[in-house]
Scaffold this motif. Structure first.
Motif, PDB file in Angstrom:
ATOM      1  N   ARG A  27      19.485  45.652 -17.363  1.00 16.01           N
ATOM      2  CA  ARG A  27      20.186  44.382 -17.510  1.00 16.01           C
ATOM      3  C   ARG A  27      20.085  43.502 -16.284  1.00 16.01           C
ATOM      4  NH1 ARG A  27      25.929  46.663 -19.259  1.00 16.01           N
ATOM      5  NH2 ARG A  27      25.279  48.222 -17.743  1.00 16.01           N
ATOM      6  N   THR A  28      19.465  43.995 -15.202  1.00 15.36           N
ATOM      7  CA  THR A  28      19.423  43.233 -13.962  1.00 15.36           C
ATOM      8  C   THR A  28      18.048  42.656 -13.680  1.00 15.36           C
ATOM      9  OG1 THR A  28      18.954  45.255 -12.721  1.00 15.36           O
ATOM     10  CG2 THR A  28      21.270  44.603 -12.961  1.00 15.36           C
ATOM     11  N   PHE A  29      17.241  42.486 -14.713  1.00 16.18           N
ATOM     12  CA  PHE A  29      15.870  42.009 -14.530  1.00 16.18           C
ATOM     13  C   PHE A  29      15.838  40.707 -13.752  1.00 16.18           C
ATOM     14  CE2 PHE A  29      11.504  41.405 -15.281  1.00 16.18           C
ATOM     15  CZ  PHE A  29      11.291  40.114 -15.734  1.00 16.18           C
ATOM     16  N   SER A  30      16.729  39.794 -14.045  1.00 19.77           N
ATOM     17  CA  SER A  30      16.726  38.485 -13.389  1.00 19.77           C
ATOM     18  C   SER A  30      17.142  38.565 -11.926  1.00 19.77           C
ATOM     19  CB  SER A  30      17.632  37.513 -14.136  1.00 19.77           C
ATOM     20  OG  SER A  30      18.951  37.996 -14.159  1.00 19.77           O
ATOM     21  N   SER A  31      17.537  39.738 -11.450  1.00 23.62           N
ATOM     22  CA  SER A  31      17.878  39.918 -10.043  1.00 23.62           C
ATOM     23  C   SER A  31      16.664  40.248  -9.188  1.00 23.62           C
ATOM     24  CB  SER A  31      18.890  41.068  -9.896  1.00 23.62           C
ATOM     25  OG  SER A  31      20.076  40.785 -10.580  1.00 23.62           O
ATOM     26  N   TYR A  32      15.521  40.421  -9.826  1.00 22.37           N
ATOM     27  CA  TYR A  32      14.334  40.885  -9.114  1.00 22.37           C
ATOM     28  C   TYR A  32      13.225  39.845  -9.098  1.00 22.37           C
ATOM     29  CZ  TYR A  32      16.363  45.545  -9.333  1.00 22.37           C
ATOM     30  OH  TYR A  32      17.182  46.627  -9.182  1.00 22.37           O
ATOM     31  N   ASN A  33      12.617  39.718  -7.936  1.00 18.49           N
ATOM     32  CA  ASN A  33      11.333  39.036  -7.857  1.00 18.49           C
ATOM     33  C   ASN A  33      10.280  40.000  -8.408  1.00 18.49           C
ATOM     34  OD1 ASN A  33      12.442  36.822  -6.198  1.00 18.49           O
ATOM     35  ND2 ASN A  33      12.622  38.417  -4.655  1.00 18.49           N
ATOM     36  N   ILE A  34       9.254  39.459  -9.049  1.00 16.56           N
ATOM     37  CA  ILE A  34       8.220  40.285  -9.656  1.00 16.56           C
ATOM     38  C   ILE A  34       6.858  39.888  -9.114  1.00 16.56           C
ATOM     39  CG2 ILE A  34       7.118  41.023 -11.801  1.00 16.56           C
ATOM     40  CD1 ILE A  34      10.003  41.906 -11.670  1.00 16.56           C
ATOM     41  N   ALA A  35       6.029  40.873  -8.875  1.00 11.79           N
ATOM     42  CA  ALA A  35       4.675  40.608  -8.383  1.00 11.79           C
ATOM     43  C   ALA A  35       3.657  41.401  -9.187  1.00 11.79           C
ATOM     44  CB  ALA A  35       4.558  40.971  -6.912  1.00 11.79           C
ATOM     45  N   TRP A  36       2.451  40.911  -9.165  1.00 13.68           N
ATOM     46  CA  TRP A  36       1.299  41.637  -9.691  1.00 13.68           C
ATOM     47  C   TRP A  36       0.396  42.012  -8.507  1.00 13.68           C
ATOM     48  CZ3 TRP A  36       0.540  43.279 -14.634  1.00 13.68           C
ATOM     49  CH2 TRP A  36       1.311  42.681 -15.640  1.00 13.68           C
ATOM     50  N   PHE A  37      -0.028  43.258  -8.502  1.00  9.12           N
ATOM     51  CA  PHE A  37      -1.017  43.747  -7.564  1.00  9.12           C
ATOM     52  C   PHE A  37      -2.158  44.348  -8.380  1.00  9.12           C
ATOM     53  CE2 PHE A  37       1.235  43.561  -3.491  1.00  9.12           C
ATOM     54  CZ  PHE A  37       2.544  43.388  -3.910  1.00  9.12           C
ATOM     55  N   ARG A  38      -3.275  44.561  -7.743  1.00  7.98           N
ATOM     56  CA  ARG A  38      -4.382  45.215  -8.426  1.00  7.98           C
ATOM     57  C   ARG A  38      -5.121  46.135  -7.462  1.00  7.98           C
ATOM     58  NH1 ARG A  38      -8.420  39.979  -9.369  1.00  7.98           N
ATOM     59  NH2 ARG A  38      -9.088  39.738  -7.180  1.00  7.98           N
ATOM     60  N   GLN A  39      -5.775  47.123  -8.025  1.00  8.87           N
ATOM     61  CA  GLN A  39      -6.544  48.047  -7.202  1.00  8.87           C
ATOM     62  C   GLN A  39      -7.814  48.427  -7.944  1.00  8.87           C
ATOM     63  OE1 GLN A  39      -4.426  51.475  -5.718  1.00  8.87           O
ATOM     64  NE2 GLN A  39      -5.873  51.672  -4.037  1.00  8.87           N
ATOM     65  N   ALA A  40      -8.934  48.149  -7.320  1.00  7.44           N
ATOM     66  CA  ALA A  40     -10.238  48.517  -7.852  1.00  7.44           C
ATOM     67  C   ALA A  40     -10.654  49.865  -7.259  1.00  7.44           C
ATOM     68  CB  ALA A  40     -11.261  47.445  -7.525  1.00  7.44           C
ATOM     69  N   PRO A  41     -11.524  50.579  -7.927  1.00 11.03           N
ATOM     70  CA  PRO A  41     -11.972  51.884  -7.414  1.00 11.03           C
ATOM     71  C   PRO A  41     -12.560  51.764  -6.015  1.00 11.03           C
ATOM     72  CG  PRO A  41     -12.682  51.617  -9.675  1.00 11.03           C
ATOM     73  CD  PRO A  41     -12.114  50.292  -9.245  1.00 11.03           C
ATOM     74  N   GLY A  42     -12.082  52.596  -5.115  1.00 12.12           N
ATOM     75  CA  GLY A  42     -12.600  52.607  -3.765  1.00 12.12           C
ATOM     76  C   GLY A  42     -12.111  51.479  -2.878  1.00 12.12           C
ATOM     77  N   LYS A  43     -11.197  50.663  -3.401  1.00 12.59           N
ATOM     78  CA  LYS A  43     -10.693  49.544  -2.618  1.00 12.59           C
ATOM     79  C   LYS A  43      -9.196  49.660  -2.418  1.00 12.59           C
ATOM     80  CE  LYS A  43     -14.273  46.213  -3.882  1.00 12.59           C
ATOM     81  NZ  LYS A  43     -14.532  44.831  -4.360  1.00 12.59           N
ATOM     82  N   GLU A  44      -8.687  48.928  -1.441  1.00  7.36           N
ATOM     83  CA  GLU A  44      -7.254  48.917  -1.193  1.00  7.36           C
ATOM     84  C   GLU A  44      -6.540  48.057  -2.240  1.00  7.36           C
ATOM     85  OE1 GLU A  44      -7.266  49.503   3.660  1.00  7.36           O
ATOM     86  OE2 GLU A  44      -6.416  47.690   2.771  1.00  7.36           O
ATOM     87  N   ARG A  45      -5.270  48.352  -2.403  1.00  4.38           N
ATOM     88  CA  ARG A  45      -4.464  47.548  -3.309  1.00  4.38           C
ATOM     89  C   ARG A  45      -4.408  46.109  -2.804  1.00  4.38           C
ATOM     90  NH1 ARG A  45       1.071  50.287  -4.336  1.00  4.38           N
ATOM     91  NH2 ARG A  45       1.032  50.127  -2.065  1.00  4.38           N
ATOM     92  N   GLU A  46      -4.498  45.169  -3.717  1.00  3.81           N
ATOM     93  CA  GLU A  46      -4.566  43.746  -3.383  1.00  3.81           C
ATOM     94  C   GLU A  46      -3.443  42.977  -4.074  1.00  3.81           C
ATOM     95  OE1 GLU A  46      -8.031  41.851  -4.978  1.00  3.81           O
ATOM     96  OE2 GLU A  46      -7.738  39.984  -3.860  1.00  3.81           O
ATOM     97  N   ASN A  74      13.102  35.402 -18.582  1.00  4.54           N
ATOM     98  CA  ASN A  74      14.204  36.323 -18.294  1.00  4.54           C
ATOM     99  C   ASN A  74      14.965  36.722 -19.557  1.00  4.54           C
ATOM    100  OD1 ASN A  74      13.612  36.529 -15.575  1.00  4.54           O
ATOM    101  ND2 ASN A  74      15.115  34.993 -14.946  1.00  4.54           N
ATOM    102  N   ALA A  75      14.949  35.877 -20.570  1.00  7.50           N
ATOM    103  CA  ALA A  75      15.608  36.226 -21.826  1.00  7.50           C
ATOM    104  C   ALA A  75      14.901  37.396 -22.510  1.00  7.50           C
ATOM    105  CB  ALA A  75      15.650  35.027 -22.751  1.00  7.50           C
ATOM    106  N   LYS A  76      13.596  37.531 -22.251  1.00  7.05           N
ATOM    107  CA  LYS A  76      12.814  38.616 -22.848  1.00  7.05           C
ATOM    108  C   LYS A  76      12.509  39.726 -21.846  1.00  7.05           C
ATOM    109  CE  LYS A  76      10.505  35.705 -26.284  1.00  7.05           C
ATOM    110  NZ  LYS A  76       9.203  35.228 -26.820  1.00  7.05           N
ATOM    111  N   ASN A  77      13.043  39.610 -20.641  1.00  2.00           N
ATOM    112  CA  ASN A  77      12.791  40.611 -19.600  1.00  2.00           C
ATOM    113  C   ASN A  77      11.291  40.849 -19.405  1.00  2.00           C
ATOM    114  OD1 ASN A  77      15.526  40.887 -19.284  1.00  2.00           O
ATOM    115  ND2 ASN A  77      15.575  43.103 -19.582  1.00  2.00           N
TER     116      ASN A  77
END
Length: 127
Positions: A27-46, A74-77
């Motif tokens: 129920r606290t989804f709107s309390s959080y900032n959200i980010a996307w990261f990605r990681q390719a094989p053999g590479k650091e997370r970006e 936020n209504a759909k989380n």
């Protein structure tokens, strides 16, 4: 706490578009900032993109700026990552993450500031 589940990944051709979703439980989804990261094989997370609690502020990594758009309902989380003009170098596992910190400075893009992570969804872009 919040649990995150990513979806929407798949195999696409270069220049195609794709939309990833990050669905959250709790129920606290709107309390959080959200980010996307990605990681390719053999590479650091970006860092890819992040969005503030209200959705009013966003931040993007240089490699995706102008091609990807992050948004949230936020209504759909749910947070979305719309990806356009995809390139083979966008191939990676994409993760969403949540953190309760102020949405400013390095908090927006440093993985260590995010407390909760999803399992990831694979995006493969063929040339």
């Amino acid at each position: 706490q919040v649990q995150l589940v990513e979806s929407g990944g798949g195999l696409v051709q270069a220049e195609d578009s794709l939309r990833l979703s990050c669905a959250a439980s709790g129920r606290t989804f709107s309390s959080y900032n959200i980010a996307w990261f990605r990681q390719a094989p053999g590479k650091e997370r970006e860092f890819v993109a992040s969005i503030s609690r209200s959705g009013g502020s966003t931040y993007y990594g240089d490699s995706v700026k102008g091609r990807f758009t992050i948004s949230r309902d936020n209504a759909k989380n749910t947070v979305y990552l719309r990806m356009y003009s995809l390139k083979p170098e966008d191939t990676a596992v994409y993760y969403c993450a949540a953190g309760p910190f102020p949405f400013s400075g390095s908090y927006r893009y440093r993985a260590g500031h995010y407390d909760f992570w999803g399992q990831g969804t694979q995006v493969t872009v063929s040339s």
